[in-house]
Design an enzyme around this catalytic site. Structure first.
Site, PDB file in Angstrom:
ATOM      1  N   TYR A  97     -74.183   9.241 -80.617  1.00 56.48           N
ATOM      2  CA  TYR A  97     -73.174   9.276 -81.677  1.00 56.48           C
ATOM      3  C   TYR A  97     -72.460  10.617 -81.709  1.00 56.48           C
ATOM      4  O   TYR A  97     -73.073  11.676 -81.604  1.00 56.48           O
ATOM      5  CB  TYR A  97     -73.824   9.008 -83.046  1.00 56.48           C
ATOM      6  CG  TYR A  97     -72.806   9.144 -84.182  1.00 56.48           C
ATOM      7  CD1 TYR A  97     -72.007   8.067 -84.541  1.00 56.48           C
ATOM      8  CD2 TYR A  97     -72.615  10.357 -84.846  1.00 56.48           C
ATOM      9  CE1 TYR A  97     -71.049   8.187 -85.544  1.00 56.48           C
ATOM     10  CE2 TYR A  97     -71.659  10.489 -85.851  1.00 56.48           C
ATOM     11  CZ  TYR A  97     -70.887   9.406 -86.187  1.00 56.48           C
ATOM     12  OH  TYR A  97     -69.940   9.524 -87.165  1.00 56.48           O
ATOM     13  N   LYS A 150     -24.499 -11.565 -94.896  1.00 57.13           N
ATOM     14  CA  LYS A 150     -25.682 -11.498 -94.039  1.00 57.13           C
ATOM     15  C   LYS A 150     -26.898 -12.201 -94.606  1.00 57.13           C
ATOM     16  O   LYS A 150     -27.170 -12.176 -95.793  1.00 57.13           O
ATOM     17  CB  LYS A 150     -26.062 -10.029 -93.799  1.00 57.13           C
ATOM     18  CG  LYS A 150     -24.986  -9.245 -93.091  1.00 57.13           C
ATOM     19  CD  LYS A 150     -25.020  -9.484 -91.615  1.00 57.13           C
ATOM     20  CE  LYS A 150     -25.874  -8.417 -90.950  1.00 57.13           C
ATOM     21  NZ  LYS A 150     -25.865  -8.580 -89.505  1.00 57.13           N
ATOM     22  N   ASN A 168     -76.061   6.736 -88.592  1.00 57.11           N
ATOM     23  CA  ASN A 168     -75.467   6.319 -87.319  1.00 57.11           C
ATOM     24  C   ASN A 168     -75.671   4.826 -87.044  1.00 57.11           C
ATOM     25  O   ASN A 168     -74.737   4.127 -86.653  1.00 57.11           O
ATOM     26  CB  ASN A 168     -76.035   7.149 -86.166  1.00 57.11           C
ATOM     27  CG  ASN A 168     -75.691   8.623 -86.308  1.00 57.11           C
ATOM     28  OD1 ASN A 168     -74.881   8.992 -87.169  1.00 57.11           O
ATOM     29  ND2 ASN A 168     -76.300   9.473 -85.499  1.00 57.11           N
ATOM     30  N   GLU A 221     -38.479  -9.987 -87.527  1.00 57.31           N
ATOM     31  CA  GLU A 221     -38.190  -8.651 -86.988  1.00 57.31           C
ATOM     32  C   GLU A 221     -39.349  -7.688 -87.264  1.00 57.31           C
ATOM     33  O   GLU A 221     -39.757  -6.911 -86.400  1.00 57.31           O
ATOM     34  CB  GLU A 221     -36.891  -8.099 -87.579  1.00 57.31           C
ATOM     35  CG  GLU A 221     -35.654  -8.783 -87.009  1.00 57.31           C
ATOM     36  CD  GLU A 221     -34.356  -8.289 -87.636  1.00 57.31           C
ATOM     37  OE1 GLU A 221     -34.356  -7.255 -88.322  1.00 57.31           O
ATOM     38  OE2 GLU A 221     -33.330  -8.962 -87.437  1.00 57.31           O
ATOM     39  N   SER A 251     -27.963  -8.104 -96.978  1.00 54.27           N
ATOM     40  CA  SER A 251     -27.551  -6.733 -96.730  1.00 54.27           C
ATOM     41  C   SER A 251     -26.966  -6.177 -98.016  1.00 54.27           C
ATOM     42  O   SER A 251     -26.336  -6.894 -98.780  1.00 54.27           O
ATOM     43  CB  SER A 251     -26.502  -6.722 -95.616  1.00 54.27           C
ATOM     44  OG  SER A 251     -25.706  -5.550 -95.717  1.00 54.27           O
ATOM     45  N   ASN A 293     -30.595 -11.867 -93.023  1.00 54.87           N
ATOM     46  CA  ASN A 293     -31.322 -11.248 -91.916  1.00 54.87           C
ATOM     47  C   ASN A 293     -32.745 -11.777 -91.783  1.00 54.87           C
ATOM     48  O   ASN A 293     -33.446 -11.915 -92.785  1.00 54.87           O
ATOM     49  CB  ASN A 293     -31.370  -9.730 -92.114  1.00 54.87           C
ATOM     50  CG  ASN A 293     -29.988  -9.116 -92.157  1.00 54.87           C
ATOM     51  OD1 ASN A 293     -29.082  -9.574 -91.464  1.00 54.87           O
ATOM     52  ND2 ASN A 293     -29.813  -8.101 -92.982  1.00 54.87           N
ATOM     53  N   LYS A 325     -62.335   3.585 -87.790  1.00 56.07           N
ATOM     54  CA  LYS A 325     -62.165   2.620 -88.882  1.00 56.07           C
ATOM     55  C   LYS A 325     -60.730   2.322 -89.247  1.00 56.07           C
ATOM     56  O   LYS A 325     -60.343   1.154 -89.358  1.00 56.07           O
ATOM     57  CB  LYS A 325     -62.930   3.105 -90.113  1.00 56.07           C
ATOM     58  CG  LYS A 325     -64.417   2.937 -89.907  1.00 56.07           C
ATOM     59  CD  LYS A 325     -65.238   3.721 -90.876  1.00 56.07           C
ATOM     60  CE  LYS A 325     -66.584   4.015 -90.261  1.00 56.07           C
ATOM     61  NZ  LYS A 325     -66.514   4.949 -89.096  1.00 56.07           N
ATOM     62  N   THR A 334     -34.289 -20.190 -68.718  1.00 54.51           N
ATOM     63  CA  THR A 334     -34.870 -19.150 -67.860  1.00 54.51           C
ATOM     64  C   THR A 334     -33.806 -18.068 -67.772  1.00 54.51           C
ATOM     65  O   THR A 334     -32.609 -18.377 -67.797  1.00 54.51           O
ATOM     66  CB  THR A 334     -35.212 -19.666 -66.440  1.00 54.51           C
ATOM     67  OG1 THR A 334     -34.019 -20.114 -65.818  1.00 54.51           O
ATOM     68  CG2 THR A 334     -36.230 -20.790 -66.476  1.00 54.51           C
ATOM     69  N   HIS A 335     -34.216 -16.840 -67.697  1.00 54.20           N
ATOM     70  CA  HIS A 335     -33.284 -15.701 -67.712  1.00 54.20           C
ATOM     71  C   HIS A 335     -32.360 -15.765 -68.921  1.00 54.20           C
ATOM     72  O   HIS A 335     -31.220 -15.324 -68.867  1.00 54.20           O
ATOM     73  CB  HIS A 335     -32.462 -15.649 -66.413  1.00 54.20           C
ATOM     74  CG  HIS A 335     -33.314 -15.779 -65.190  1.00 54.20           C
ATOM     75  ND1 HIS A 335     -33.966 -14.712 -64.622  1.00 54.20           N
ATOM     76  CD2 HIS A 335     -33.658 -16.865 -64.458  1.00 54.20           C
ATOM     77  CE1 HIS A 335     -34.655 -15.129 -63.569  1.00 54.20           C
ATOM     78  NE2 HIS A 335     -34.495 -16.430 -63.459  1.00 54.20           N
TER      79      HIS A 335
HETATM   80  N1  ARG Z   1     -68.951   8.368 -91.872  1.00 54.92           N
HETATM   81  C1  ARG Z   1     -69.626   8.375 -90.607  1.00 54.92           C
HETATM   82  C2  ARG Z   1     -68.869   7.498 -89.617  1.00 54.92           C
HETATM   83  O1  ARG Z   1     -68.008   6.798 -90.027  1.00 54.92           O
HETATM   84  C3  ARG Z   1     -71.028   7.853 -90.763  1.00 54.92           C
HETATM   85  C4  ARG Z   1     -71.952   8.343 -89.735  1.00 54.92           C
HETATM   86  C5  ARG Z   1     -72.172   9.785 -89.923  1.00 54.92           C
HETATM   87  N2  ARG Z   1     -73.217  10.253 -89.086  1.00 54.92           N
HETATM   88  C6  ARG Z   1     -73.378  11.561 -88.867  1.00 54.92           C
HETATM   89  N3  ARG Z   1     -74.326  11.892 -88.091  1.00 54.92           N
HETATM   90  N4  ARG Z   1     -72.590  12.446 -89.406  1.00 54.92           N
HETATM   91  O2  ARG Z   1     -69.097   7.487 -88.431  1.00 54.92           O
END
Ligand code: ARG
Length: 456
Positions: free
Chosen positions: A317, A283, A110, A290, A277, A285, A325, A155-156
């Site tokens: 946790y 074209k 953790n 975009e 295109s 583009n 992630k 503007t606008h």
């Molecule tokens: N892979 C877990 C995460 O990204 C790591 C921490 C896991 N901790 C646990 N008590 N299972 O958060």
């Protein structure tokens, strides 16, 4: 092969659950940070006499080999070992035995994962800061070439008053400078050490958190162990700062697309940022702007995702946090690629001053200048506004610009008009008259560029 935590379980998890709960296929990119964090932790354990110096030496040796294997692409990532942390630890134990088993003393995944993300994000912020400054530098170079190039300001989305193209670009420089400030500020809260919080309550070992913080270049430690392992507000802040950059880039993209439209024709983008295109041979583009405009959506989505992920989580946790992630990585990746491309793209903008000048001739862009002129001759502003509005109507009916009306025609709207009026109605005169800091007078634009260059 037994799981690191399988001792208390009577049956193994199913393959589906294994895949569902694993993060190794996306968190393995934090391997360098994980190794760095582990080495700092191990060094501290040895310094404090919690593990032997020989164990630390073995851990250093093992980690060096693991880092080399990962760099060479020969490291085998294993779904059974869940995440980057357990994969590396398992390999370490295979390489060096008991010393490897001692690494996790006084630590938990953790606080380990919270440390890894912060290290990773700190590097990300530093790259983004460099890229923002590269992009700003590129904008300043183009702005300097066009500090005096007149274009219509809108503007606008209607022609409003003359500005210079350089001045227009400096508006984006200001946005990006604030973006940089936001990341600098966010970095302060990212750069704090969670390690030592262990699972949630701290550890019974005599650890030295300040030492680990300084080894890893953190400004300070996270002060509360429960908070250290659980909150991801720093990642949310990052995504919010990234979202604002994308807002700014999407506005710029929209303008590039508009300016490049054949009906407007203010600029052309280099071919390498556009595509053709498959069916319409004529074209060209503006795909890159975009896409940048479109990619803002995924970044805002990640911000919303992380807010929702964090909301309502009880201390401390929870596995929910593993979901932090992918949005975080994708936000940084998207922003980094977009900024890289934009710095290159603006350098290749081909400006078409003639088209900008033609647009200016059509929109009565100097009408406000005429009103200001009358005010300076003593007419109250509201009356001047009215007189000029009537002049614009007449010019419109005649299908000409204000500057194309004769002196006597103009004097019909106000007897205060003299033959000095034509200087005021010219675009060059209009630009030069806005001569104060923040104004579009070419000398002010140039002075701003000089000032801004010193801030990079
Ligand atoms: N892979 C877990 C995460 O990204 C790591 C921490 C896991 N901790 C646990 N008590 N299972 O958060």
């Amino acid at each position: 092969m037994a799981k690191a935590w399988s001792g208390r379980f009577a049956e193994p998890v199913s393959d589906l659950v294994k895949r569902y709960t694993a993060s190794v296929f996306f968190d393995q990119r934090m391997a360098p940070q994980d190794i760095r964090g582990s080495l700092a932790h191990a060094k501290m354990l040895a310094r404090q006499g919690i593990i032997a110096q020989d164990d630390f030496a073995a851990i250093e040796r093992g980690m060096a080999q693991i880092a080399a294997e990962i760099a060479a692409g020969t490291f085998v990532w294993n779904l059974d070992d869940e995440d980057v942390h357990l994969n590396i630890e398992k390999r370490l134990i295979a390489l060096i035995g008991d010393a490897g088993k001692r690494l996790h003393t006084g630590r938990s995944r953790n606080d380990q994962v919270a440390t890894d993300i912060r290290l990773w994000l700190r590097d990300g912020i530093d790259s983004i800061d460099t890229l923002l400054s590269d992009f700003i530098r590129a904008l300043l170079d183009v702005a300097a070439q066009h500090a005096a190039t007149p274009m219509p300001g809108f503007t606008h989305l209607q022609v409003a008053q003359p500005v210079t193209f350089g001045h227009h670009l400096l508006a984006y420089v200001e946005m990006l400078r604030r973006d940089r400030e936001r990341f600098v500020d966010c970095r302060k809260r990212v750069n704090r050490l969670p390690l030592g919080a262990a699972a949630l309550a701290g550890t019974t070992f005599p650890i030295d958190r300040a030492f680990v913080a300084s080894e890893l270049g953190f400004d300070c430690i996270c002060e509360n162990s429960l908070d250290a392992v659980s909150d991801r507000d720093f990642a949310i802040e990052f995504c919010a700062a990234a979202s604002l950059v994308m807002v700014h880039l999407s506005r710029f993209s929209e303008e590039l697309i508009l300016w490049m439209n054949p009906r407007v024709g203010f600029i052309d983008l280099a071919d390498r940022f556009c595509t053709g295109s498959s069916i319409m041979p004529q074209k060209k583009n503006p795909d890159v702007p975009e896409l940048a405009r479109g990619k803002s959506g995924r970044v805002f989505g990640h911000l919303m995702g992380l807010l929702t992920l964090m909301k309502g989580q009880p201390l401390a946790y929870n596995k929910d946090n593993q979901e932090d992630k992918e949005p975080l990585f994708d936000t940084a990746d998207t922003l980094i690629d977009t900024l890289r491309i934009f710095a290159d793209m603006v350098t290749g903008i081909q400006v078409k001053p003639e088209a900008m000048a033609a647009a200016l001739r059509q929109g009565y862009a100097t009408a406000t200048d005429l009103a200001d002129y009358l005010v300076k001759k003593g007419l109250p502003f509201r009356d001047a506004h009215e007189a000029v509005a009537r002049a614009v109507r007449t010019a419109e009916l005649k299908g000409c610009d204000l500057a194309d009306l004769s002196l006597t025609e103009l004097q019909d709207f106000s007897p205060l008009v003299g033959d000095d009026v034509f200087g005021v109605l010219s675009v060059v005169g209009s630009l030069a008259a806005r001569d104060h800091p923040g104004g579009t007078a070419p000398n002010q634009v140039m002075a701003a560029i000089v000032r801004l260059r010193t801030t990079l």
